[in-house]
Design a protein around this motif. Structure first.
Motif, short mmCIF file in Angstrom:
data_model
loop_
_atom_site.label_atom_id
_atom_site.label_comp_id
_atom_site.label_asym_id
_atom_site.label_seq_id
_atom_site.Cartn_x
_atom_site.Cartn_y
_atom_site.Cartn_z
N LEU A 9 6.67 4.33 4.50
CA LEU A 9 5.32 4.89 4.46
C LEU A 9 4.37 3.97 3.72
CD1 LEU A 9 4.84 6.38 1.44
CD2 LEU A 9 6.46 7.93 2.45
N GLY A 10 3.09 4.22 3.97
CA GLY A 10 2.03 3.43 3.35
C GLY A 10 0.70 3.80 3.98
N LYS A 11 -0.28 2.95 3.79
CA LYS A 11 -1.56 3.15 4.45
C LYS A 11 -1.34 2.98 5.95
CE LYS A 11 -4.13 4.08 0.94
NZ LYS A 11 -4.79 5.37 0.81
N GLY A 115 10.58 11.42 -10.05
CA GLY A 115 9.28 10.76 -10.12
C GLY A 115 9.20 9.43 -9.40
N THR A 116 10.32 8.95 -8.87
CA THR A 116 10.32 7.65 -8.19
C THR A 116 9.32 7.61 -7.05
OG1 THR A 116 12.59 7.13 -8.78
CG2 THR A 116 11.73 6.09 -6.78
N LEU A 121 4.07 6.11 -4.49
CA LEU A 121 2.85 6.57 -3.83
C LEU A 121 1.61 6.20 -4.64
CD1 LEU A 121 4.00 10.06 -2.51
CD2 LEU A 121 3.80 7.91 -1.23
N ALA A 122 1.69 6.29 -5.96
CA ALA A 122 0.56 5.88 -6.80
C ALA A 122 0.26 4.40 -6.60
CB ALA A 122 0.86 6.19 -8.27
N ALA A 137 0.38 15.91 -2.25
CA ALA A 137 -0.93 15.54 -1.71
C ALA A 137 -0.81 14.99 -0.29
CB ALA A 137 -1.61 14.53 -2.62
N LEU A 138 0.30 14.33 0.01
CA LEU A 138 0.52 13.82 1.37
C LEU A 138 1.22 14.83 2.27
CD1 LEU A 138 1.51 10.07 0.95
CD2 LEU A 138 -0.73 11.08 1.43
#
Length: 148
Positions: A9-11, A115-116, A121-122, A137-138
């Protein structure tokens, strides 16, 4: 309720670039101009077949992060960073792991633990409202299992 996925995943632009390289890849649009591609058996096999070296398991907390998958991610992260994530939860207990690739090299991970995925994602620029995390949020909680 369980959660077991493997995904890139990503933009959206970066994930689209990755997906365009593999006929087996199906793009899933996400909020915040993000997208994902599940690492299905067909995609895993397609990548592995084109990898021209003997494939081996990389030392990593990631179950499917072989040298072939690493090769595919390092070659496909040109327009932006890509995260590869794995989750394996059942009954509220389990693991999550991931790695972040940018400009053809690993820049975070492989890592695992609570939290990984939110950290990855951050790093991708995903934002969240107070009281939620980047995973929520996603809308990644909607994807509990890999598509067949």
């Amino acid at each position: 309720m369980g959660h077991q996925i493997q995904a890139i995943l990503g933009k959206r632009e970066a994930v689209q670039d990755f997906a365009d390289r593999w006929v087996q890849a199906e793009l899933v649009d996400l909020p915040q101009d993000c997208a994902l591609v599940f690492l299905t058996d067909a995609l895993f096999d397609g990548i592995t077949e084109l990898f021209d070296e003997p494939d081996r398991e990389e030392p990593s907390p990631l179950a499917l992060f072989t040298s072939a998958i690493r090769w595919a991610l390092e070659g496909g992260a040109c327009p932006g960073p890509l995260a590869y994530i794995e989750t394996d939860y059942a009954g509220g207990h389990g693991t999550q792991a991931g790695v972040l690739v940018e400009r053809g090299r690993i820049i975070q991970g492989p890592m695992e633990g609570e939290g990984t995925i939110n950290r990855l994602l951050a790093a991708l620029g995903v934002w969240h409202r107070p009281g939620e995390d980047a995973f929520d949020a996603l809308g990644l909680g909607r994807y509990r299992h890999m598509p067949l």
